[in-house]
Write an enzyme that holds these catalytic residues in place. Structure first.
Site, PDB file in Angstrom:
ATOM      1  N   LYS A 198      -4.371   3.072   6.503  1.00  0.00           N
ATOM      2  CA  LYS A 198      -5.731   2.510   6.381  1.00  0.00           C
ATOM      3  C   LYS A 198      -5.695   0.979   6.278  1.00  0.00           C
ATOM      4  O   LYS A 198      -6.433   0.289   6.973  1.00  0.00           O
ATOM      5  CB  LYS A 198      -6.451   3.092   5.140  1.00  0.00           C
ATOM      6  CG  LYS A 198      -6.526   4.621   5.122  1.00  0.00           C
ATOM      7  CD  LYS A 198      -7.280   5.128   3.919  1.00  0.00           C
ATOM      8  CE  LYS A 198      -6.652   4.837   2.584  1.00  0.00           C
ATOM      9  NZ  LYS A 198      -5.360   5.537   2.339  1.00  0.00           N
ATOM     10  N   ARG A 223       8.098   1.133   1.952  1.00  0.00           N
ATOM     11  CA  ARG A 223       7.394  -0.072   1.491  1.00  0.00           C
ATOM     12  C   ARG A 223       7.819  -0.417   0.065  1.00  0.00           C
ATOM     13  O   ARG A 223       7.943  -1.582  -0.288  1.00  0.00           O
ATOM     14  CB  ARG A 223       5.877   0.141   1.559  1.00  0.00           C
ATOM     15  CG  ARG A 223       5.108  -1.113   1.155  1.00  0.00           C
ATOM     16  CD  ARG A 223       3.623  -1.001   1.393  1.00  0.00           C
ATOM     17  NE  ARG A 223       3.031   0.065   0.603  1.00  0.00           N
ATOM     18  CZ  ARG A 223       1.771   0.456   0.697  1.00  0.00           C
ATOM     19  NH1 ARG A 223       0.967  -0.128   1.574  1.00  0.00           N
ATOM     20  NH2 ARG A 223       1.311   1.430  -0.047  1.00  0.00           N
ATOM     21  N   ARG A 253       4.309  -3.265  -5.127  1.00  0.00           N
ATOM     22  CA  ARG A 253       3.410  -2.179  -5.550  1.00  0.00           C
ATOM     23  C   ARG A 253       4.189  -1.166  -6.375  1.00  0.00           C
ATOM     24  O   ARG A 253       5.008  -0.412  -5.842  1.00  0.00           O
ATOM     25  CB  ARG A 253       2.761  -1.527  -4.328  1.00  0.00           C
ATOM     26  CG  ARG A 253       1.527  -2.296  -3.883  1.00  0.00           C
ATOM     27  CD  ARG A 253       0.722  -1.575  -2.856  1.00  0.00           C
ATOM     28  NE  ARG A 253       0.224  -0.272  -3.281  1.00  0.00           N
ATOM     29  CZ  ARG A 253      -0.717   0.394  -2.645  1.00  0.00           C
ATOM     30  NH1 ARG A 253      -1.273  -0.141  -1.572  1.00  0.00           N
ATOM     31  NH2 ARG A 253      -1.097   1.571  -3.069  1.00  0.00           N
ATOM     32  N   ARG A 298      -0.069  10.922  -5.960  1.00  0.00           N
ATOM     33  CA  ARG A 298      -1.188  10.281  -5.237  1.00  0.00           C
ATOM     34  C   ARG A 298      -1.660  11.191  -4.106  1.00  0.00           C
ATOM     35  O   ARG A 298      -2.861  11.333  -3.856  1.00  0.00           O
ATOM     36  CB  ARG A 298      -0.750   8.924  -4.679  1.00  0.00           C
ATOM     37  CG  ARG A 298      -0.657   7.850  -5.747  1.00  0.00           C
ATOM     38  CD  ARG A 298       0.240   6.694  -5.318  1.00  0.00           C
ATOM     39  NE  ARG A 298      -0.210   5.972  -4.152  1.00  0.00           N
ATOM     40  CZ  ARG A 298       0.562   5.147  -3.438  1.00  0.00           C
ATOM     41  NH1 ARG A 298       1.827   4.951  -3.777  1.00  0.00           N
ATOM     42  NH2 ARG A 298       0.075   4.520  -2.387  1.00  0.00           N
TER      43      ARG A 298
HETATM   44  P1  AP5 Z   1      -0.926   1.302   4.730  1.00  0.00           P
HETATM   45  O1  AP5 Z   1      -1.576   0.699   5.898  1.00  0.00           O
HETATM   46  O2  AP5 Z   1      -0.862   0.490   3.475  1.00  0.00           O
HETATM   47  O3  AP5 Z   1      -1.556   2.726   4.397  1.00  0.00           O
HETATM   48  P2  AP5 Z   1      -2.744   3.063   3.448  1.00  0.00           P
HETATM   49  O4  AP5 Z   1      -3.354   4.304   3.952  1.00  0.00           O
HETATM   50  O5  AP5 Z   1      -3.636   1.864   3.261  1.00  0.00           O
HETATM   51  O6  AP5 Z   1      -1.881   3.360   2.135  1.00  0.00           O
HETATM   52  P3  AP5 Z   1      -2.027   2.823   0.663  1.00  0.00           P
HETATM   53  O7  AP5 Z   1      -0.748   3.125  -0.036  1.00  0.00           O
HETATM   54  O8  AP5 Z   1      -2.463   1.416   0.608  1.00  0.00           O
HETATM   55  O9  AP5 Z   1      -3.155   3.804   0.230  1.00  0.00           O
HETATM   56  P4  AP5 Z   1      -3.612   4.254  -1.135  1.00  0.00           P
HETATM   57  O10 AP5 Z   1      -4.781   5.039  -0.791  1.00  0.00           O
HETATM   58  O11 AP5 Z   1      -2.583   4.908  -1.990  1.00  0.00           O
HETATM   59  O12 AP5 Z   1      -3.820   2.859  -1.851  1.00  0.00           O
HETATM   60  P5  AP5 Z   1      -5.073   2.143  -2.451  1.00  0.00           P
HETATM   61  O13 AP5 Z   1      -4.719   0.726  -2.538  1.00  0.00           O
HETATM   62  O14 AP5 Z   1      -6.316   2.546  -1.776  1.00  0.00           O
HETATM   63  O15 AP5 Z   1       0.551   1.739   5.198  1.00  0.00           O
HETATM   64  C1  AP5 Z   1       1.484   2.256   4.280  1.00  0.00           C
HETATM   65  C2  AP5 Z   1       2.880   1.856   4.782  1.00  0.00           C
HETATM   66  O16 AP5 Z   1       3.115   2.493   6.036  1.00  0.00           O
HETATM   67  C3  AP5 Z   1       3.027   0.345   5.018  1.00  0.00           C
HETATM   68  O17 AP5 Z   1       4.313  -0.064   4.639  1.00  0.00           O
HETATM   69  C4  AP5 Z   1       2.838   0.216   6.533  1.00  0.00           C
HETATM   70  O18 AP5 Z   1       3.520  -0.882   7.055  1.00  0.00           O
HETATM   71  C5  AP5 Z   1       3.387   1.530   7.036  1.00  0.00           C
HETATM   72  N1  AP5 Z   1       2.740   1.979   8.278  1.00  0.00           N
HETATM   73  C6  AP5 Z   1       1.426   1.882   8.591  1.00  0.00           C
HETATM   74  N2  AP5 Z   1       1.190   2.413   9.792  1.00  0.00           N
HETATM   75  C7  AP5 Z   1       2.394   2.885  10.248  1.00  0.00           C
HETATM   76  C8  AP5 Z   1       2.801   3.548  11.440  1.00  0.00           C
HETATM   77  N3  AP5 Z   1       1.930   3.835  12.403  1.00  0.00           N
HETATM   78  N4  AP5 Z   1       4.107   3.880  11.551  1.00  0.00           N
HETATM   79  C9  AP5 Z   1       5.005   3.596  10.573  1.00  0.00           C
HETATM   80  N5  AP5 Z   1       4.669   2.947   9.420  1.00  0.00           N
HETATM   81  C10 AP5 Z   1       3.378   2.603   9.268  1.00  0.00           C
HETATM   82  O19 AP5 Z   1      -5.136   2.805  -3.931  1.00  0.00           O
HETATM   83  C11 AP5 Z   1      -4.145   2.547  -4.897  1.00  0.00           C
HETATM   84  C12 AP5 Z   1      -4.617   3.115  -6.231  1.00  0.00           C
HETATM   85  O20 AP5 Z   1      -5.790   2.403  -6.669  1.00  0.00           O
HETATM   86  C13 AP5 Z   1      -5.038   4.591  -6.232  1.00  0.00           C
HETATM   87  O21 AP5 Z   1      -3.937   5.461  -6.420  1.00  0.00           O
HETATM   88  C14 AP5 Z   1      -6.019   4.626  -7.414  1.00  0.00           C
HETATM   89  O22 AP5 Z   1      -5.326   4.639  -8.640  1.00  0.00           O
HETATM   90  C15 AP5 Z   1      -6.729   3.278  -7.293  1.00  0.00           C
HETATM   91  N6  AP5 Z   1      -7.947   3.345  -6.453  1.00  0.00           N
HETATM   92  C16 AP5 Z   1      -8.161   2.683  -5.286  1.00  0.00           C
HETATM   93  N7  AP5 Z   1      -9.376   2.985  -4.787  1.00  0.00           N
HETATM   94  C17 AP5 Z   1      -9.937   3.863  -5.648  1.00  0.00           C
HETATM   95  C18 AP5 Z   1     -11.176   4.561  -5.664  1.00  0.00           C
HETATM   96  N8  AP5 Z   1     -12.077   4.409  -4.662  1.00  0.00           N
HETATM   97  N9  AP5 Z   1     -11.435   5.389  -6.704  1.00  0.00           N
HETATM   98  C19 AP5 Z   1     -10.546   5.536  -7.721  1.00  0.00           C
HETATM   99  N10 AP5 Z   1      -9.346   4.912  -7.758  1.00  0.00           N
HETATM  100  C20 AP5 Z   1      -9.036   4.082  -6.728  1.00  0.00           C
END
Ligand code: AP5
Length: 203
Positions: free
Chosen positions: A26, A140, A146, A158
């Site tokens: 994402k 990552r 992180r 997660r």
């Molecule tokens: P990336 O692009 O970062 O993927 P992502 O889906 O954004 O993953 P995140 O880890 O950021 O998602 P998340 O939902 O856990 O985190 P968030 O910050 O929202 O890619 C991941 C990796 O893969 C990278 O290294 C990238 O380079 C690699 N990659 C990408 N595409 C690729 C491909 N095609 N091939 C190979 N590699 C690839 O949430 C974190 C925490 O915050 C949550 O756990 C929760 O505690 C809190 N939080 C956030 N939002 C909320 C909410 N709305 N409500 C409650 N708690 C929340």
């Protein structure tokens, strides 16, 4: 002719939810999509990490939950999104990344957008196998700061929280016929092309 409605928002906004489990790409795809389509990127994860970096009380409380792979309370993230919407009245549209993550967040978002006389156009949902998600996040975790990426148990928690609390958000938008599921595996450019294809048919 003015493109602004009485709230100051543009009447032809395009609002997109990029959806999918942790590690589905994402954040990676959001960075490219906001450049191509001129959207404002709203990532609740980034907003929370900014609070942590500034060591605010909200950030310190959120960190305890994020480090365990648990969700931050709905009212906290809804408040952040509400403030971000108010702070960007001239946006051509918003790309929501990591939000909404619960049914309550989805309903709150619809109400907030309704107040601005706009709505979600489409949810694009990236599908990636669990083993690929774990592989990407552990990789990552070797280099990023992180803390939720360094421990495989936290990563799997997660993903489990995604299945128990978040996946159903797609069902909510399916009732409005707004969801498109897409393969989230392949190269970054291949996935970007798939996403653009879907967006272009809706613009
Ligand atoms: P990336 O692009 O970062 O993927 P992502 O889906 O954004 O993953 P995140 O880890 O950021 O998602 P998340 O939902 O856990 O985190 P968030 O910050 O929202 O890619 C991941 C990796 O893969 C990278 O290294 C990238 O380079 C690699 N990659 C990408 N595409 C690729 C491909 N095609 N091939 C190979 N590699 C690839 O949430 C974190 C925490 O915050 C949550 O756990 C929760 O505690 C809190 N939080 C956030 N939002 C909320 C909410 N709305 N409500 C409650 N708690 C929340």
């Amino acid at each position: 002719m003015s493109l602004h409605n009485y709230n100051g928002y543009q009447s032809n906004m395009f609002n997109l939810i990029l959806f999918g489990p942790p590690g589905s790409g994402k954040g990676t795809q959001s960075e490219k999509l906001i450049v191509k389509y001129g959207l404002k990127h709203l990532s609740t994860g980034d907003l929370l990490r900014s609070e942590i970096a500034q060591q605010t009380a909200l950030g310190m409380e959120a960190k305890k939950l994020m480090d365990k792979g648990q969700l931050v309370p709905d009212e906290v993230v809804i408040g952040m999104i509400s403030s971000a919407l108010d702070a960007n009245p001239l946006a051509r549209g918003f790309l929501f990344d990591g939000f909404p993550r619960t049914a309550a967040q989805a309903e709150a978002l619809d109400k907030l957008l309704d107040l601005k006389n706009t709505s979600i156009n489409v949810m694009l949902a990236l599908e990636v196998s669990e083993e690929e998600l774990v592989r990407r996040l552990l990789k990552r975790g070797e280099t990023s700061d992180r803390s939720d990426d360094t421990n495989e148990n936290v990563i799997r928690e997660r993903i489990a929280v995604y299945h128990s609390k978040t996946a159903a958000v797609a069902d909510y938008y399916k009732t409005f016929d707004k969801v498109m599921m897409l393969k989230g595996e392949g190269t970054v450019d291949e996935i970007f092309a798939r996403l653009c294809n879907e967006i272009n048919t809706r613009l």
